[in-house]
Design a protein around this motif. Structure first.
Motif, PDB file in Angstrom:
ATOM      1  N   ASN A   1       6.348  -5.580  -4.194  1.00 29.53           N
ATOM      2  CA  ASN A   1       4.944  -5.699  -3.828  1.00 29.53           C
ATOM      3  C   ASN A   1       4.442  -4.392  -3.232  1.00 29.53           C
ATOM      4  O   ASN A   1       5.176  -3.701  -2.532  1.00 29.53           O
ATOM      5  CB  ASN A   1       4.750  -6.829  -2.825  1.00 29.53           C
ATOM      6  CG  ASN A   1       4.861  -8.180  -3.487  1.00 29.53           C
ATOM      7  OD1 ASN A   1       4.407  -8.357  -4.620  1.00 29.53           O
ATOM      8  ND2 ASN A   1       5.484  -9.126  -2.806  1.00 29.53           N
ATOM      9  N   VAL A   2       3.206  -4.071  -3.531  1.00 26.99           N
ATOM     10  CA  VAL A   2       2.583  -2.878  -2.959  1.00 26.99           C
ATOM     11  C   VAL A   2       1.553  -3.355  -1.945  1.00 26.99           C
ATOM     12  O   VAL A   2       0.575  -3.991  -2.303  1.00 26.99           O
ATOM     13  CB  VAL A   2       1.903  -2.042  -4.064  1.00 26.99           C
ATOM     14  CG1 VAL A   2       1.216  -0.830  -3.471  1.00 26.99           C
ATOM     15  CG2 VAL A   2       2.921  -1.625  -5.114  1.00 26.99           C
ATOM     16  N   LEU A   3       1.819  -3.094  -0.695  1.00 31.39           N
ATOM     17  CA  LEU A   3       0.934  -3.574   0.360  1.00 31.39           C
ATOM     18  C   LEU A   3       0.409  -2.395   1.169  1.00 31.39           C
ATOM     19  O   LEU A   3       1.023  -1.333   1.198  1.00 31.39           O
ATOM     20  CB  LEU A   3       1.698  -4.523   1.291  1.00 31.39           C
ATOM     21  CG  LEU A   3       2.361  -5.728   0.610  1.00 31.39           C
ATOM     22  CD1 LEU A   3       3.287  -6.433   1.588  1.00 31.39           C
ATOM     23  CD2 LEU A   3       1.313  -6.690   0.081  1.00 31.39           C
ATOM     24  N   ARG A   4      -0.717  -2.607   1.848  1.00 31.19           N
ATOM     25  CA  ARG A   4      -1.211  -1.591   2.757  1.00 31.19           C
ATOM     26  C   ARG A   4      -1.150  -2.146   4.172  1.00 31.19           C
ATOM     27  O   ARG A   4      -1.018  -3.362   4.361  1.00 31.19           O
ATOM     28  CB  ARG A   4      -2.627  -1.153   2.396  1.00 31.19           C
ATOM     29  CG  ARG A   4      -3.688  -2.216   2.596  1.00 31.19           C
ATOM     30  CD  ARG A   4      -5.070  -1.603   2.572  1.00 31.19           C
ATOM     31  NE  ARG A   4      -6.124  -2.593   2.613  1.00 31.19           N
ATOM     32  CZ  ARG A   4      -6.570  -3.158   3.725  1.00 31.19           C
ATOM     33  NH1 ARG A   4      -6.047  -2.839   4.901  1.00 31.19           N
ATOM     34  NH2 ARG A   4      -7.539  -4.051   3.683  1.00 31.19           N
ATOM     35  N   GLU A   5      -1.265  -1.277   5.147  1.00 35.94           N
ATOM     36  CA  GLU A   5      -1.282  -1.720   6.533  1.00 35.94           C
ATOM     37  C   GLU A   5      -2.499  -2.609   6.752  1.00 35.94           C
ATOM     38  O   GLU A   5      -3.570  -2.360   6.187  1.00 35.94           O
ATOM     39  CB  GLU A   5      -1.346  -0.518   7.480  1.00 35.94           C
ATOM     40  CG  GLU A   5      -0.069   0.315   7.511  1.00 35.94           C
ATOM     41  CD  GLU A   5       1.147  -0.507   7.894  1.00 35.94           C
ATOM     42  OE1 GLU A   5       1.084  -1.233   8.907  1.00 35.94           O
ATOM     43  OE2 GLU A   5       2.158  -0.445   7.160  1.00 35.94           O
ATOM     44  N   ASP A   6      -2.327  -3.625   7.581  1.00 39.18           N
ATOM     45  CA  ASP A   6      -3.411  -4.569   7.834  1.00 39.18           C
ATOM     46  C   ASP A   6      -4.349  -4.010   8.899  1.00 39.18           C
ATOM     47  O   ASP A   6      -4.359  -4.452  10.038  1.00 39.18           O
ATOM     48  CB  ASP A   6      -2.821  -5.915   8.266  1.00 39.18           C
ATOM     49  CG  ASP A   6      -3.888  -6.994   8.372  1.00 39.18           C
ATOM     50  OD1 ASP A   6      -4.993  -6.773   7.837  1.00 39.18           O
ATOM     51  OD2 ASP A   6      -3.616  -8.026   8.990  1.00 39.18           O
ATOM     52  N   VAL A   7      -5.101  -2.997   8.504  1.00 39.90           N
ATOM     53  CA  VAL A   7      -6.056  -2.401   9.434  1.00 39.90           C
ATOM     54  C   VAL A   7      -7.450  -2.455   8.830  1.00 39.90           C
ATOM     55  O   VAL A   7      -7.605  -2.418   7.605  1.00 39.90           O
ATOM     56  CB  VAL A   7      -5.710  -0.920   9.765  1.00 39.90           C
ATOM     57  CG1 VAL A   7      -4.445  -0.838  10.599  1.00 39.90           C
ATOM     58  CG2 VAL A   7      -5.563  -0.107   8.496  1.00 39.90           C
ATOM     59  N   VAL A   8      -8.436  -2.544   9.689  1.00 38.80           N
ATOM     60  CA  VAL A   8      -9.820  -2.637   9.218  1.00 38.80           C
ATOM     61  C   VAL A   8     -10.255  -1.296   8.638  1.00 38.80           C
ATOM     62  O   VAL A   8     -10.020  -0.241   9.233  1.00 38.80           O
ATOM     63  CB  VAL A   8     -10.757  -3.045  10.372  1.00 38.80           C
ATOM     64  CG1 VAL A   8     -12.208  -3.083   9.905  1.00 38.80           C
ATOM     65  CG2 VAL A   8     -10.345  -4.407  10.925  1.00 38.80           C
ATOM     66  N   GLU A   9     -10.857  -1.343   7.454  1.00 42.14           N
ATOM     67  CA  GLU A   9     -11.355  -0.126   6.806  1.00 42.14           C
ATOM     68  C   GLU A   9     -12.832  -0.323   6.480  1.00 42.14           C
ATOM     69  O   GLU A   9     -13.293  -1.465   6.387  1.00 42.14           O
ATOM     70  CB  GLU A   9     -10.588   0.134   5.510  1.00 42.14           C
ATOM     71  CG  GLU A   9      -9.131   0.504   5.724  1.00 42.14           C
ATOM     72  CD  GLU A   9      -8.441   0.816   4.400  1.00 42.14           C
ATOM     73  OE1 GLU A   9      -9.108   0.795   3.357  1.00 42.14           O
ATOM     74  OE2 GLU A   9      -7.235   1.076   4.439  1.00 42.14           O
TER      75      GLU A   9
END
Lengths: 89, 433
Positions: free
Chosen positions: A55-63
């Motif tokens: 899986n390719v995930l990103r950090e759970d931060v608001v963008e």
């Protein structure tokens, strides 16, 4: 063989909306197509081999994202900055 | 960035466009001032995007697809949105809710599909290049039927961000053009990594086509010349392959045994994915208004019955059925095993040859209305779907005519060797023009 009753049930599950007049045609076509799909019975093996995918995930931060105005622009019914939907209960 | 004004007022006698942009301001880059058409399932900020469906009539995306952003940066003039089979579901562009596109080579015939509008816009001389999408042949089929060039890139090479999804695991956005050079140039603009697509690979395309194919080994699969393939089409394609041999390539017979069930595996997979993807069209966030006074299911069904065309409803129901309890193992699981077998067949062949060649389509373009039965329409995709199941690149390049209608030569390559299939197509094109 699928029956008109089963096709009607599938249409309900998919929320596709079907007229009784269409049931016969769809059922006839489904049976021809499903009969063709039976060729898959000849495929040996029960499970596809895993291909070392990850899986390719990103950090759970608001963008930054779209504005509320942009997001609501295509909705037919809105109220106080919300989208209005048909009643669920 | 300097602005250039572009005026686009085509004589669209083929119904290739659903939307045209009369006055376009474009910037500077590799494609400055080049008119590029975009298939109507690719999101364009501020330009209506309908997927040729009534359920998206009036929808104006609030953002650009990644490829559209790249096009704008390259200075291309995005001059309009092209007609297609609704949501990409079809082989003729007759499944558009806004009327069929006509084939510029013979207006009594279909242009192929589902990217038929893009192909007709190029073949009809309205634009030099266009973007299409290919889920099971939807770039290569119309390219073959209209006598233009179309590339289905390796899966992951071009971002799908902003492409309105139909079957995520199969589809790719790709370039279409009058020449292999145009297709290669457009590929150079749209390929590359995008963090908004989790299946995106970091493989930019910086290639310039080369016509030297001396020593190239080409596999010729018997299945691509067998039952169901018009013998006249096979003859034209064989002559084209002979031309590649004259240029220094060698040919080797090969076999793709999994072709026997590839089409069934494809249709099970794409309808299952469609049944999930198209659940989002509910008339709430976009599309025709759902009646908020009705209960959820009643309102939802009303919107979808009125908004979706027959083929879309058929595929959603087929996919729902194949995924339903008691049938999942028989259809979906088996289709995934079959898909692995297709992949393995290609990997085995590519350990011995550099590319595989055959016809793109089994026949020339059908007459309008000729294929009314859904299964017979599905069967015409047999030569294009294996590529999507395997995720490999393939190009269709015009290679002659049968009864006055264009025939496409299909060149398939190893994953991420899009450059090589382009080179082979280029070598052929240069030799015959």
């Amino acid at each position: 063989m699928v029956t008109e009753h089963e096709v009607n049930h599938i249409a309900e599950l998919a929320d596709i909306g079907i007229n009784t007049g269409e049931l016969g045609t769809f059922t006839h076509q489904f049976n021809a197509i499903l009969e063709y799909f039976d060729i898959l019975d000849r495929v040996m093996g029960e499970q596809a081999v895993s291909r070392d995918l990850c899986n390719v995930l990103r950090e759970d931060v608001v963008e930054p994202s779209l504005s509320q105005e942009d997001v609501l622009r295509n909705a037919a019914h809105t109220e106080d900055g919300f989208i209005k939907a048909p009643r669920v209960m | 960035m300097a602005g250039h004004d572009f005026c686009f007022e085509p004589d669209d006698r083929y119904n290739a466009f659903l939307t045209t942009c009369k006055n376009v301001t474009c910037g500077s880059g590799n494609l400055t001032g080049v008119a590029v058409a975009v298939k109507d399932n690719i999101s364009t900020k501020g330009i209506e995007t309908t997927c040729a469906s009534k359920i998206l009539k009036g929808y104006v995306p609030p953002y650009d697809a990644h490829v559209v952003e790249l096009l704008r940066q390259s200075g291309a003039a995005i001059v309009g949105k092209t007609n297609m089979d609704e949501f990409g579901m079809g082989t003729t562009t007759e499944n558009s809710a806004f009327g069929p596109t006509l084939n510029p080579c013979d207006t009594g015939r279909v242009p192929g599909g589902s990217s038929g509008g893009s192909a007709a816009a190029i073949a009809g001389g309205m634009v030099r290049m266009a973007l299409g999408t290919d889920t099971g042949g939807s770039i290569r089929c119309p390219a073959a039927f209209c006598g233009i060039v179309g590339l289905k890139p390796t899966y992951g090479r071009v971002s799908r961000y902003g492409l309105i999804a139909y079957a995520n695991s199969l589809e790719q956005i790709g370039p279409m053009g009058r020449t292999v050079t145009d297709v290669s140039t457009l590929m150079g603009v749209i390929a590359g990594y995008d963090r908004h697509d989790s299946t995106s690979c970091n493989k930019p395309f910086t290639h310039t086509p080369r016509a030297d194919i001396k020593g190239l080994k080409i596999g010729i699969p018997g299945e691509y010349f067998g039952a169901g393939v018009d013998p006249e089409v096979a003859t034209v394609v064989n002559t084209a392959i002979g031309r590649l041999e004259e240029l220094g390539a060698t040919t080797v017979p090969c076999s793709v045994p999994s072709m026997e069930y590839a089409l069934a595996a494809y249709y099970v997979t794409c309808t299952c994915e469609a049944s999930s993807n198209l659940a989002r069209f509910d008339g709430v966030r976009y599309g025709p208004a759902a009646d908020t006074n009705k209960s959820w299911h009643a309102a939802y069904q009303e919107v979808r019955r009125a908004g979706f065309g027959t083929e879309v409803r058929r595929r959603i129901m087929l996919g729902t059925f194949a995924l339903s309890s008691g049938y999942y193992g028989k259809y979906y699981t088996k289709a995934q095993v079959a898909r692995e077998n297709v992949k393995r067949d290609f990997a085995r062949i590519f350990s011995e040859v550099d590319v595989i060649a055959g016809p793109t389509m089994p026949t020339v373009a059908f007459k309008l209305g000729e294929k009314s039965d859904p299964l017979s329409m599905y069967l015409s995709d047999i030569l294009t779907v294996p590529v999507n199941l395997a995720g490999i690149p393939a190009i269709s390049v015009p290679c002659g005519k049968v009864a006055g209608m264009p025939v496409g030569l299909q060149i398939m390559g190893r994953p991420f060797e899009d450059e090589r299939v382009i080179d082979v197509a280029y070598a052929y094109e240069q030799a015959v023009t």
